[in-house]
Design an enzyme around this catalytic site. Structure first.
Site, PDB file in Angstrom:
ATOM      1  N   ARG A  12       0.828  -1.203   0.000  1.00  0.00           N
ATOM      2  CA  ARG A  12       0.000   0.000   0.000  1.00  0.00           C
ATOM      3  C   ARG A  12       0.861   1.251   0.000  1.00  0.00           C
ATOM      4  O   ARG A  12       0.949   1.980  -0.979  1.00  0.00           O
ATOM      5  CB  ARG A  12      -0.950  -0.003   1.217  1.00  0.00           C
ATOM      6  CG  ARG A  12      -2.073   1.054   1.118  1.00  0.00           C
ATOM      7  CD  ARG A  12      -1.681   2.443   1.547  1.00  0.00           C
ATOM      8  NE  ARG A  12      -1.224   2.519   2.932  1.00  0.00           N
ATOM      9  CZ  ARG A  12      -0.769   3.628   3.494  1.00  0.00           C
ATOM     10  NH1 ARG A  12      -0.692   4.763   2.801  1.00  0.00           N
ATOM     11  NH2 ARG A  12      -0.340   3.628   4.753  1.00  0.00           N
ATOM     12  N   ASP A  13       1.560   1.493   1.102  1.00  0.00           N
ATOM     13  CA  ASP A  13       2.323   2.736   1.245  1.00  0.00           C
ATOM     14  C   ASP A  13       3.473   2.796   0.254  1.00  0.00           C
ATOM     15  O   ASP A  13       3.800   3.866  -0.273  1.00  0.00           O
ATOM     16  CB  ASP A  13       2.856   2.836   2.676  1.00  0.00           C
ATOM     17  CG  ASP A  13       3.225   4.257   3.062  1.00  0.00           C
ATOM     18  OD1 ASP A  13       3.063   5.161   2.232  1.00  0.00           O
ATOM     19  OD2 ASP A  13       3.671   4.468   4.199  1.00  0.00           O
ATOM     20  N   HIS A 207       3.759   3.917  13.027  1.00  0.00           N
ATOM     21  CA  HIS A 207       4.147   3.923  11.612  1.00  0.00           C
ATOM     22  C   HIS A 207       5.235   4.984  11.483  1.00  0.00           C
ATOM     23  O   HIS A 207       4.959   6.184  11.575  1.00  0.00           O
ATOM     24  CB  HIS A 207       2.935   4.270  10.739  1.00  0.00           C
ATOM     25  CG  HIS A 207       3.229   4.330   9.279  1.00  0.00           C
ATOM     26  ND1 HIS A 207       2.869   3.318   8.415  1.00  0.00           N
ATOM     27  CD2 HIS A 207       3.831   5.271   8.517  1.00  0.00           C
ATOM     28  CE1 HIS A 207       3.249   3.641   7.182  1.00  0.00           C
ATOM     29  NE2 HIS A 207       3.836   4.832   7.229  1.00  0.00           N
ATOM     30  N   HIS A 209       8.905   6.605   9.668  1.00  0.00           N
ATOM     31  CA  HIS A 209       9.679   6.751   8.441  1.00  0.00           C
ATOM     32  C   HIS A 209      11.143   6.993   8.788  1.00  0.00           C
ATOM     33  O   HIS A 209      11.473   7.442   9.883  1.00  0.00           O
ATOM     34  CB  HIS A 209       9.134   7.899   7.595  1.00  0.00           C
ATOM     35  CG  HIS A 209       7.877   7.565   6.877  1.00  0.00           C
ATOM     36  ND1 HIS A 209       7.491   8.174   5.702  1.00  0.00           N
ATOM     37  CD2 HIS A 209       6.889   6.680   7.146  1.00  0.00           C
ATOM     38  CE1 HIS A 209       6.330   7.678   5.286  1.00  0.00           C
ATOM     39  NE2 HIS A 209       5.947   6.776   6.165  1.00  0.00           N
ATOM     40  N   CYS A 240       4.854   9.659   1.458  1.00  0.00           N
ATOM     41  CA  CYS A 240       3.509  10.234   1.337  1.00  0.00           C
ATOM     42  C   CYS A 240       3.495  11.207   0.167  1.00  0.00           C
ATOM     43  O   CYS A 240       4.190  12.229   0.202  1.00  0.00           O
ATOM     44  CB  CYS A 240       3.099  10.967   2.617  1.00  0.00           C
ATOM     45  SG  CYS A 240       1.459  11.731   2.486  1.00  0.00           S
ATOM     46  N   ASN A 249       9.990   4.887   4.130  1.00  0.00           N
ATOM     47  CA  ASN A 249       9.507   3.996   5.179  1.00  0.00           C
ATOM     48  C   ASN A 249      10.670   3.212   5.773  1.00  0.00           C
ATOM     49  O   ASN A 249      11.695   2.989   5.126  1.00  0.00           O
ATOM     50  CB  ASN A 249       8.489   2.999   4.598  1.00  0.00           C
ATOM     51  CG  ASN A 249       7.121   3.605   4.443  1.00  0.00           C
ATOM     52  OD1 ASN A 249       6.410   3.822   5.409  1.00  0.00           O
ATOM     53  ND2 ASN A 249       6.743   3.881   3.206  1.00  0.00           N
TER      54      ASN A 249
END
Length: 307
Positions: A12-13, A207, A209, A240, A249
């Site tokens: 996803r990310d 979450h 980074h 993002c 990430n």
């Protein structure tokens, strides 16, 4: 050994932040390989309009495939109640709704104010409770440690939004360092403040980074204050698209190596996890793949003692 959940968010990310669109066959092979390596939770996509994120247009099909794996928690991101309806129709086990602490980022990311996102949270909570199967609903406070658009995000604002999400009916709150601004002292302080407000059982995941090289240091800080779930992306894919400069990430391979080397049980077979990278290298030949552990290899004699 204490158990830590590493939640893989690359499908996803990672994919939402790059231009190439992976074929469904590659995504499913990626998920199959992750599961074979022992990954227990994967955020496989997001139910957003295809015109906004064509990279994730096949999320329903990806969910359908992932659900074939017994014991895997199939997670998705939803931007609103309509996305939640689609996620529930697909059968996803876990839904995450992002609520940016920075309202400027919320408007850029979701085109929604704080009040509107909280209205969606309440509607989604109702949908989840009426679903025909057990669903876990997380409200994630994004830009919780700072914002590239607004700058400083106060601890008070993060606590306020965490409390509002719980009042709206989420099962738990997550905190996201969307922009890679966090430092270890800040992680400890914000987590402790949110724990004091909503209870430790309602904040278990971060979450993070690695935008400024502090990703793993922030994981250690999270461990010190009781966090047991950490999101990461294979090969460090992701960021993002609506937060300028927010790349990077945490690399799943490096995170798992650190945790296992510390004697923390992730349940992940590290050599098999390192092999999964080959799928991305073949499918994304022009994308940079990150990670120190894959480059250096495992230390001589490295072994995990399962107890």
């Amino acid at each position: 050994m204490p158990a830590i959940l590493v939640s893989e968010v690359g499908p996803r990310d990672g994919l939402q932040s790059i231009d190439p669109i992976l074929p469904l066959s590659v995504k499913t092979a990626w998920i199959d390989a992750l599961v074979a390596a022992g990954v227990r939770e994967i955020e496989v996509g997001s139910f957003v309009p295809a015109k906004l994120l064509p990279q994730l247009a096949d999320t329903a099909a990806v969910v359908a495939h992932a659900l074939k794996h017994s014991g895997l928690t199939v997670a998705v991101l939803v931007p609103n109640a309509r996305g939640a309806e689609a996620a529930l129709a697909a059968g996803a086990h876990k839904l995450t709704l992002p609520l940016s602490a920075s309202e400027t980022h919320s408007l850029r990311n979701l085109r929604r104010t704080h009040a509107q996102v909280l209205e969606d949270a309440a509607a989604i909570a109702t949908l989840c409770k009426s679903a025909a199967y057990d669903v876990h609903f997380e409200g994630s406070v994004s830009t919780a440690f700072g914002c590239t658009l607004e700058g400083v995000v106060t601890e008070r604002k993060v606590v306020e939004l965490a409390e509002a999400l719980m009042a709206a009916g989420v099962d738990e709150v997550g905190l996201s360092d969307t922009t890679g601004y966090a430092n270890p002292a800040q992680v400890k302080s914000v987590v402790r403040a949110v724990h004091a407000a909503i209870g430790t059982q309602h904040l278990t995941g971060l979450h993070l980074h690695n935008t400024r090289g502090l990703g793993l240091a922030n994981v250690l800080a999270g461990l010190d204050v009781g966090i047991t779930t950490f999101d990461a992306s294979l090969a460090g894919l992701g960021g993002c698209p609506f937060a300028p400069g927010a790349s990077g990430n945490i690399v799943t391979e490096d995170l798992v190596f650190m945790l296992e080397a510390m004697g923390l049980d992730t349940g992940i077979d590290l050599p098999r996890l390192l092999d999964v990278r080959k799928i991305l290298a073949a499918a994304l030949p022009d994308e940079p793949l990150y990670g120190f552990t894959p480059d250096a290899g495992l230390p001589l004699g490295f072994a995990v003692a399962r107890g």
